[in-house]
Write an enzyme that holds these catalytic residues in place. Sequence first.
Site, PDB file in Angstrom:
ATOM      1  N   CYS A 573       0.812  -1.210   0.000  1.00  0.00           N
ATOM      2  CA  CYS A 573       0.000   0.000   0.000  1.00  0.00           C
ATOM      3  C   CYS A 573       0.854   1.274   0.000  1.00  0.00           C
ATOM      4  O   CYS A 573       1.468   1.589  -1.010  1.00  0.00           O
ATOM      5  CB  CYS A 573      -0.972  -0.018   1.185  1.00  0.00           C
ATOM      6  SG  CYS A 573      -2.356   1.137   1.028  1.00  0.00           S
ATOM      7  N   ARG A 606     -11.911   6.461  -2.714  1.00  0.00           N
ATOM      8  CA  ARG A 606     -11.076   5.352  -2.260  1.00  0.00           C
ATOM      9  C   ARG A 606     -11.564   4.046  -2.868  1.00  0.00           C
ATOM     10  O   ARG A 606     -12.770   3.830  -3.051  1.00  0.00           O
ATOM     11  CB  ARG A 606     -11.084   5.247  -0.730  1.00  0.00           C
ATOM     12  CG  ARG A 606     -10.466   6.434  -0.028  1.00  0.00           C
ATOM     13  CD  ARG A 606     -10.331   6.181   1.472  1.00  0.00           C
ATOM     14  NE  ARG A 606      -9.270   5.250   1.777  1.00  0.00           N
ATOM     15  CZ  ARG A 606      -7.979   5.577   1.894  1.00  0.00           C
ATOM     16  NH1 ARG A 606      -7.593   6.826   1.710  1.00  0.00           N
ATOM     17  NH2 ARG A 606      -7.073   4.661   2.199  1.00  0.00           N
ATOM     18  N   HIS A 671      -3.930  -6.000   1.557  1.00  0.00           N
ATOM     19  CA  HIS A 671      -3.842  -6.204   2.999  1.00  0.00           C
ATOM     20  C   HIS A 671      -4.458  -7.561   3.295  1.00  0.00           C
ATOM     21  O   HIS A 671      -4.939  -8.248   2.412  1.00  0.00           O
ATOM     22  CB  HIS A 671      -4.601  -5.098   3.737  1.00  0.00           C
ATOM     23  CG  HIS A 671      -4.064  -3.730   3.470  1.00  0.00           C
ATOM     24  ND1 HIS A 671      -2.833  -3.318   3.895  1.00  0.00           N
ATOM     25  CD2 HIS A 671      -4.596  -2.676   2.790  1.00  0.00           C
ATOM     26  CE1 HIS A 671      -2.622  -2.067   3.509  1.00  0.00           C
ATOM     27  NE2 HIS A 671      -3.678  -1.651   2.836  1.00  0.00           N
TER      28      HIS A 671
END
Length: 724
Positions: A573, A606, A671
């Site tokens: 990320c 996002r 993640h």
Amino acid sequence: MNLRSSLACTSSDIARWGLRSVLKRQGGVLPGRIAMKINPKLLSDLAGLVDRSVVITGTNGKTTTSNLIADAVAASGATVVCNRAGNNMEPGVVGALLEARSGLKRAGDKRVGVFECDELYTVRVLPKLKPTYFVLLNLFRDQLDRYGEIDHTQEVIAHALELSPATTLIYNADDPLCASIAARVPNASIAFGIDGATNTESDRISDSRFCSQCNAPLEYDYVQYGQLGAYHCPSCGWGRPALVRRVTNVELTCNGYGFDLNFGPDTDAPATHIATRYNGLYMVYNVAAAFFAARELGVDAAHLQPTLDAYVPAGGRMGRWNIAGRTVEANLAKNPVGFDRQIQSIKTAGGRLCAFFLNDNSADGHDVSWIYDVDFERIADTPGLIAFAGGTRAHDMQVRLKYAGIDAAIISNIEQAIGAVADEAADVTFYAVANYTAFPPLVKELDGLKGADASSVASHSVTRADGSAVPTDIAPVELSRPLRIVYLYPDALNLYGDGGNVIALERRCAWRGIPVRVDEVRMGEMLDLTDADIVMMGGGSDRDQLAVAHELLTQKDKVAAYVEDGGSLLAICGSYQLLGRSYYMGEDRIEGLGVIAAETVRGSNRLIGNVAVKTDLAPEPFVGFENHGGRTLLDADATPLGTSIVTGTGNNGDDGFEGLIYKGVIGTYLHGPALSKNPELADWLIEHALERRGDAQANALLPLKPLDDTYEHAAHDAAMKLLP
């Protein structure tokens, strides 16, 4: 009250009557929602029903603290209205006032409102209610896919206070995230905290140890847990504010914590001793916040200890049941710090029978990466430990426990676990910990099991894990030196449980007998990659990531040399963005390290959700959870890690690519953490590191000895079913 408000109140009364009389349900938030549909500004009209009020917010402890305040104020003779059930958004506050309005109108001039409030709803509640006091307990990571980064939560709370300037802020000064809010708002404030080190529960979790004024790393005289403690900035001098209300003489006894509440900054200030039946330091903070606020509301100190003695936690929290002759204790834990406090409590109590329930419903947050920030390792060596994993993400919890050295069986309900330990001594307590939406069903099941016959419970048991999933009979292998894993900036880049990748790498080496060493490089420390074999970098908040960028730019030649030499590197990320030429923080373009052929630009929204990537590195897609606002664009000659299975996800949501692979570098937005459910990716990094060594001992380990990845593959398959 105008006609619209009167109609809203009447509609709410009808809805509440229907829910309770016809449907036999509690009112919940629906009456408040109906009333607000008719009059969205109703809370402003209802605020006059109370003479004084207090709003309580924070990541952990809101319900406990608000209910303790309400109990203490009621004991002083005041008429109290409180949203005790934890309905903490604006409709819940409105609903509580509507239900209590008749009694409040008949009461005298001692009418007090005590309201728990969701952090993000403070900006809606405070400007309308204009409370006398606002209690800020703590700020920890919680549901990042809903709340966003903690910086955003801070901004919302600060703005809420600015819109209610007459409100006095009572805040936990031991938390630098709370203290930074107090420093930026004009409101009068009262700082409270624990004065002195307790030396009982310090842990590895921290959500920010950076100065809010200059972004330099904070230094601590002592840490209580998380980022709570006595801190100062060596760069600009900012530090923990002077404590106006102090907790002193904290002592953990066999019966629980005891401590003194000092109602002034001086050593001769009036003080009251408090004895609790709780063995978690978090309860010291909750009780202290509640009673400091209660004193501000005029409660005599003589009411405090009796209030705590009579306190019954809401909704079964910290509850105890006798099930088939065994005591079962259940606790709620919604986030890494809350869960870690429960693990510490189990450790303190010597608990060895336990079940952990993990859900991923909307109210929980869909990203469960945070479980790798919970220190399950601290109970792994408990003699006779028997563990179980349940909930919608039971397989993720099972893998997490495996990597902590704990073999846990999957359960569908608590009865299966209690039945499975029927042969254990009856005086051994069973501990159950569940996150937000997993907890109410757990409590309901335990209530239903009261009085159940022991043989009936035992008949529903599952087979206990036998420990075979965690390798123990390991033959060590020879290497000229241990495989060196360098974990860069865990104090800044571990927002999404990315440290779990280091745990996975270390465990998968150790289970093969490969000697391994993990070195953490923290902010301010010199970077040495000369003999590094694998480097891991995680994601961080914007502020923390910026601090890392400044730190690494002065040493980027070391990173570039390592990368060009073929070193294994996993960047997740934010650090994936940092490896490129540039990325953006708001409107500001931030220079990157420029070691991969990519750059990141701003996105309009996002990209958040469960994702999967088809890649040449494994027969099955890699799975994970993405949560990023930047859009990473690879150069034409760069190689993506793979192609996104879910349309609109990945590097930028447009070109269908996810991640990057360059020599030994893997950059990705996955993640989860990335390696726990994708063991092939972990093994690729290890194999690449051994190949780079190139000596006979390293080559003798290739290809890597297979491991039993049954749990990992089950978690992977469960994640695939979550894809939209």
